[in-house]
Each structure stands twice: as structure tokens, then as C-alpha cells.
Design a protein around this motif. Structure first.
Motif, PDB file in Angstrom:
ATOM      1  N   LEU A  90       0.695  -0.994  -0.331  1.00  0.00           N
ATOM      2  CA  LEU A  90       0.061   0.386   0.195  1.00  0.00           C
ATOM      3  C   LEU A  90       0.994   1.116  -0.628  1.00  0.00           C
ATOM      4  O   LEU A  90       2.192   1.226   0.774  1.00  0.00           O
ATOM      5  CB  LEU A  90      -0.922   0.498   1.383  1.00  0.00           C
ATOM      6  CG  LEU A  90      -1.971  -1.101   1.258  1.00  0.00           C
ATOM      7  CD1 LEU A  90      -2.732  -1.333   2.745  1.00  0.00           C
ATOM      8  CD2 LEU A  90      -2.635  -0.911   0.400  1.00  0.00           C
ATOM      9  N   THR A  91       0.748   2.567  -0.683  1.00  0.00           N
ATOM     10  CA  THR A  91       1.367   3.812  -0.641  1.00  0.00           C
ATOM     11  C   THR A  91       1.233   4.499   0.575  1.00  0.00           C
ATOM     12  O   THR A  91       1.971   4.857   1.356  1.00  0.00           O
ATOM     13  CB  THR A  91       0.317   4.409  -1.480  1.00  0.00           C
ATOM     14  OG1 THR A  91       0.371   4.097  -3.105  1.00  0.00           O
ATOM     15  CG2 THR A  91       0.857   5.732  -1.696  1.00  0.00           C
ATOM     16  N   ALA A  92      -0.027   4.029   1.371  1.00  0.00           N
ATOM     17  CA  ALA A  92      -0.140   4.965   2.613  1.00  0.00           C
ATOM     18  C   ALA A  92      -0.005   3.427   4.031  1.00  0.00           C
ATOM     19  O   ALA A  92      -1.447   2.949   3.665  1.00  0.00           O
ATOM     20  CB  ALA A  92      -1.040   5.762   2.855  1.00  0.00           C
ATOM     21  N   THR A  93       1.137   3.065   4.595  1.00  0.00           N
ATOM     22  CA  THR A  93       0.930   2.197   5.358  1.00  0.00           C
ATOM     23  C   THR A  93      -0.062   2.376   6.262  1.00  0.00           C
ATOM     24  O   THR A  93       0.910   2.873   6.836  1.00  0.00           O
ATOM     25  CB  THR A  93       1.925   1.424   5.993  1.00  0.00           C
ATOM     26  OG1 THR A  93       2.818   2.639   6.318  1.00  0.00           O
ATOM     27  CG2 THR A  93       3.018   1.567   4.469  1.00  0.00           C
ATOM     28  N   PRO A  94      -0.977   1.485   6.728  1.00  0.00           N
ATOM     29  CA  PRO A  94      -1.886   1.685   7.763  1.00  0.00           C
ATOM     30  C   PRO A  94      -1.637   1.361   9.183  1.00  0.00           C
ATOM     31  O   PRO A  94      -1.419   1.978  10.497  1.00  0.00           O
ATOM     32  CB  PRO A  94      -3.430   0.981   7.733  1.00  0.00           C
ATOM     33  CG  PRO A  94      -2.607  -0.061   6.594  1.00  0.00           C
ATOM     34  CD  PRO A  94      -1.515   0.583   6.199  1.00  0.00           C
ATOM     35  N   LEU A  95      -0.062   0.632   8.994  1.00  0.00           N
ATOM     36  CA  LEU A  95       0.625   0.161  10.653  1.00  0.00           C
ATOM     37  C   LEU A  95       1.541   1.337  10.669  1.00  0.00           C
ATOM     38  O   LEU A  95       2.702   1.024  12.769  1.00  0.00           O
ATOM     39  CB  LEU A  95       1.268  -1.335   9.947  1.00  0.00           C
ATOM     40  CG  LEU A  95       0.070  -2.414  10.013  1.00  0.00           C
ATOM     41  CD1 LEU A  95       0.567  -3.786  10.033  1.00  0.00           C
ATOM     42  CD2 LEU A  95      -1.184  -2.220  10.867  1.00  0.00           C
ATOM     43  N   GLY A  96       2.246   1.589  10.033  1.00  0.00           N
ATOM     44  CA  GLY A  96       3.369   2.572   9.588  1.00  0.00           C
ATOM     45  C   GLY A  96       4.537   1.853   9.758  1.00  0.00           C
ATOM     46  O   GLY A  96       5.381   2.362  10.417  1.00  0.00           O
ATOM     47  N   MET A  97       4.321   0.307   9.569  1.00  0.00           N
ATOM     48  CA  MET A  97       5.575  -0.665   9.568  1.00  0.00           C
ATOM     49  C   MET A  97       6.707   0.065   8.295  1.00  0.00           C
ATOM     50  O   MET A  97       6.058   0.157   7.357  1.00  0.00           O
ATOM     51  CB  MET A  97       5.605  -2.008   9.703  1.00  0.00           C
ATOM     52  CG  MET A  97       6.589  -2.404   9.581  1.00  0.00           C
ATOM     53  SD  MET A  97       6.317  -4.294   9.432  1.00  0.00           S
ATOM     54  CE  MET A  97       5.713  -4.777  11.608  1.00  0.00           C
ATOM     55  N   PRO A  98       8.260   0.108   8.223  1.00  0.00           N
ATOM     56  CA  PRO A  98       8.512   0.553   7.327  1.00  0.00           C
ATOM     57  C   PRO A  98       8.300  -0.451   6.181  1.00  0.00           C
ATOM     58  O   PRO A  98       8.109  -2.235   6.410  1.00  0.00           O
ATOM     59  CB  PRO A  98      10.166   0.437   7.384  1.00  0.00           C
ATOM     60  CG  PRO A  98      10.141   0.592   8.734  1.00  0.00           C
ATOM     61  CD  PRO A  98       8.715   0.043   9.609  1.00  0.00           C
ATOM     62  N   ARG A  99       7.867  -0.546   4.671  1.00  0.00           N
ATOM     63  CA  ARG A  99       7.905  -1.582   3.826  1.00  0.00           C
ATOM     64  C   ARG A  99       8.575  -2.855   3.673  1.00  0.00           C
ATOM     65  O   ARG A  99       8.638  -4.217   3.868  1.00  0.00           O
ATOM     66  CB  ARG A  99       7.512  -1.305   2.424  1.00  0.00           C
ATOM     67  CG  ARG A  99       6.318  -0.832   2.283  1.00  0.00           C
ATOM     68  CD  ARG A  99       6.358  -0.055   0.850  1.00  0.00           C
ATOM     69  NE  ARG A  99       5.577   1.439   0.071  1.00  0.00           N
ATOM     70  CZ  ARG A  99       4.814   2.093   0.898  1.00  0.00           C
ATOM     71  NH1 ARG A  99       5.877   2.624   2.125  1.00  0.00           N
ATOM     72  NH2 ARG A  99       4.115   3.183   0.573  1.00  0.00           N
TER      73      ARG A  99
END
Length: 154
Positions: A49-58
Motif C-alpha cells: 500500500l502507498t500509505a501504510t496503515p500500520l506505520g511499519m517500514p515496507r
């Protein structure tokens, strides 16, 4: 100690106590495998996802997701083995314990800047993994006790 069982046969009254005792462990391992696979898919989808809902680094999400896919396959294969090797079961329990601790650390510290949802998600994952580790340990103990009882009566 090992127990020879087949996950494809229905239990009967003529089966050994060790065979009956492996049912719990096999069921927990299969359930663990399926939930690990689902969690892995969520991690991999989250990483795309472009905006990560978890805030975890890709990168962390991809590595975690790929590792969980491997774990899910390993748990499934272990559950299907005709003989459950205690050392492999202990390794599965240890893997769950380590992953549970890692998820708890990530969700409770600022090591990774997670969103509120990310903290809840990884915290729930830590709890679920801990429950699986505990149930697998219980299943392993049942098999060992059953095998010991069979040796004593033989």
C-alpha cells in the motif's frame, strides 16, 4: 519420544494412547499454520500500500511477511508428518515464542514508529502467537505423558 500417527485416519478405540494424544498438537499446528499464513498475507498487502496503515517500514513488512509464509508452510508440514519429532515441535514452540516477544517489543516500544492501529495489530499478533506456543507446548506434553504411560504399561 515420538508418536506414529496419521492425520488422515479417524481415531478408533483400538488406537494407542499416544495416537489419541497427538490430535491436539496436530490441530493446533494446522490452525497456527493457517493463521500465520493469513497474518503473512496482511503484512505483504500492507507493504504494497502507498500509505501504510500500520506505520511499519515496507522492508520490515515484506521480510516479516515472507518469513511468516515460510513458518506457515513449516507448521503445516510438521502437522502432517506421520511421526511428530519432539525437537521439531520444540523448535516450532520456540519460534512462536521469539516471534511473540518480537511483536510485543515492536508494539510496546518506539523502536518502529507504528500507528495506533499498528500497535494494536502487532500486540494482538503477539498475544495470538503466545497462545499458540502455549497450546503447542501443552500438546507436546500430552504426547510425552501418553508415551510414558504406554511404556509403563508395556
Amino acid at each position: 519420544m515420538t508418536t506414529s500417527t496419521s492425520s488422515r485416519t479417524a481415531p478408533s478405540t483400538s488406537e494407542s494412547p499416544a495416537r489419541d494424544a497427538s490430535w491436539l498438537l496436530r490441530t493446533v499446528l494446522r490452525t497456527d499454520s493457517l493463521s500465520t499464513a493469513a497474518f503473512a498475507v496482511l503484512m505483504l498487502v500492507e507493504s504494497a500500500l502507498t500509505a501504510t496503515p500500520l506505520g511499519m517500514p515496507r522492508e520490515l513488512a515484506v521480510v516479516s511477511g515472507c518469513g511468516m509464509v515460510c513458518g506457515a508452510v513449516a507448521f503445516w508440514l510438521l502437522a502432517r508428518m506421520p511421526v511428530l519429532p519432539p525437537r521439531l515441535v520444540a523448535a516450532a514452540i520456540a519460534l512462536n515464542a521469539v516471534c511473540g516477544i518480537a511483536f510485543a517489543v515492536l508494539s510496546c516500544t518506539g523502536l518502529v514508529q507504528l500507528t495506533g492501529f499498528g500497535r494494536v495489530f502487532l500486540g494482538a499478533g503477539a498475544l495470538i502467537v503466545a497462545v499458540f506456543a502455549d497450546l503447542e507446548y501443552l500438546g507436546l506434553r500430552r504426547i510425552r505423558r501418553s508415551a510414558q504411560a504406554r511404556v509403563r504399561t508395556a
